[in-house]
Design an enzyme around this catalytic site. Sequence first.
Site, mmCIF file in Angstrom:
data_model
loop_
_atom_site.group_PDB
_atom_site.id
_atom_site.type_symbol
_atom_site.label_atom_id
_atom_site.label_comp_id
_atom_site.label_asym_id
_atom_site.label_seq_id
_atom_site.Cartn_x
_atom_site.Cartn_y
_atom_site.Cartn_z
ATOM 1 N N LYS A 107 0.712 -1.253 -0.023
ATOM 2 C CA LYS A 107 0.034 -0.033 0.091
ATOM 3 C C LYS A 107 0.976 1.172 0.043
ATOM 4 O O LYS A 107 1.806 1.359 0.712
ATOM 5 C CB LYS A 107 -0.928 0.101 1.318
ATOM 6 C CG LYS A 107 -2.103 -0.944 1.163
ATOM 7 C CD LYS A 107 -3.005 -0.698 -0.093
ATOM 8 C CE LYS A 107 -4.457 -1.627 0.147
ATOM 9 N NZ LYS A 107 -5.229 -1.234 -0.639
ATOM 10 N N GLU A 162 -1.250 -0.513 -9.112
ATOM 11 C CA GLU A 162 -2.663 -0.581 -9.040
ATOM 12 C C GLU A 162 -3.460 0.679 -8.630
ATOM 13 O O GLU A 162 -3.169 1.402 -7.700
ATOM 14 C CB GLU A 162 -3.161 -1.862 -7.937
ATOM 15 C CG GLU A 162 -4.544 -1.898 -7.742
ATOM 16 C CD GLU A 162 -4.829 -3.252 -6.813
ATOM 17 O OE1 GLU A 162 -5.878 -3.106 -6.058
ATOM 18 O OE2 GLU A 162 -3.866 -4.088 -6.712
ATOM 19 N N ASP A 185 -8.565 -1.158 -10.300
ATOM 20 C CA ASP A 185 -9.418 -1.829 -9.354
ATOM 21 C C ASP A 185 -10.872 -0.977 -9.043
ATOM 22 O O ASP A 185 -11.813 -1.366 -9.470
ATOM 23 C CB ASP A 185 -8.770 -1.639 -7.990
ATOM 24 C CG ASP A 185 -9.492 -2.298 -6.671
ATOM 25 O OD1 ASP A 185 -10.566 -2.688 -6.936
ATOM 26 O OD2 ASP A 185 -8.997 -2.263 -5.610
ATOM 27 N N LYS A 209 -13.178 -8.074 -7.715
ATOM 28 C CA LYS A 209 -13.565 -8.608 -6.173
ATOM 29 C C LYS A 209 -14.926 -8.944 -6.226
ATOM 30 O O LYS A 209 -15.690 -8.271 -6.594
ATOM 31 C CB LYS A 209 -13.169 -7.476 -5.172
ATOM 32 C CG LYS A 209 -11.812 -7.008 -5.140
ATOM 33 C CD LYS A 209 -11.446 -5.650 -4.344
ATOM 34 C CE LYS A 209 -10.133 -5.341 -4.133
ATOM 35 N NZ LYS A 209 -9.995 -4.036 -3.232
#
Length: 319
Positions: A107, A162, A185, A209
């Site tokens: 992250k 990402e 994403d 997801k």
Amino acid sequence: MTPTLDDLLQRLHVVSLPMRVRFRGIDVREVALIDGPAGWGEFGAFVEYEPDEAVHWLAAGIEAAYVAPPAPLRTWIPVNATVPAVEVSQVAEVLARFPGAGTAKVKVAERGQTLADDVARVNAVRERVPLVRVDANGGWTVAEAATACAALTADGPLEYLEQPCATVAELAELRGLVDVPVAADESIRKAEDPLRVVRMKAADVAVVKVAPLGGISRLLDIARQIDVPIVVSSALDSAVGMSRGLLAAACLPDLRYACGLGTGGLFVEDVTESLAPVDGRLPVGAVTPDPARLSGLAAAPARRQWWIDRITACHPLLS
């Protein structure tokens, strides 16, 4: 199948899962679990999401609880280690919970931190894991992302960036400025049209997801229409939700990248015994929560009522 609200609420368990490190700004993850006729489902839309967005997560939980699962094509899924925006001194401890992982997602672009913090964290991960990808959660402008990309690749390559920027147009612009592949994403899971990012040639990789897309069937339908590699990732799911992500990955005809489905290691306690990766992989299979854990991790009555009220608000939107 849409169950009645009464049936849904009668099958509900709300749990609070303490986390080892702060992730996505939270220290405790709350989810509502559904003990359904076809298995266990999970509704864990993040608390700030309004009903029009949270309803997709509820649909995914209902699918898992009430609909027979699809047949998988593989039995093990490679997973990446997930490193929150921690201090460099904590990196080794975090990575220890992902034995055998050959890929790590780090992250970056955390509020209150600097690019120097990101570089130091990424380099600390590189010392221990051969392949690194970073996730900015849309936190950079195009110019900031280009600068960050140069800094983050000065000491080694990145597998991909990402969601470096928030919008599809920004992702498309950035792709022309950097050599590192760009993954989308939020531009897929939070979009009214999840395929727009592909039509605009804004991504080299699609991160999908299960819960935000409304379930495995919806995820697989989108995957069939996307002509870039797919990475299935978690939405900070409990073991129940994670099992659905693993099943979705197992149903994809082509799986080129490690998936972001190893985040169970971020929890101090889960509704089942924590499952550590073996050689960087996790097994595909249904999950049944431990009754003792459901009881011990049960949310406070006021929080349980909050989730009941939320489901009540989302239920009419399921159609």
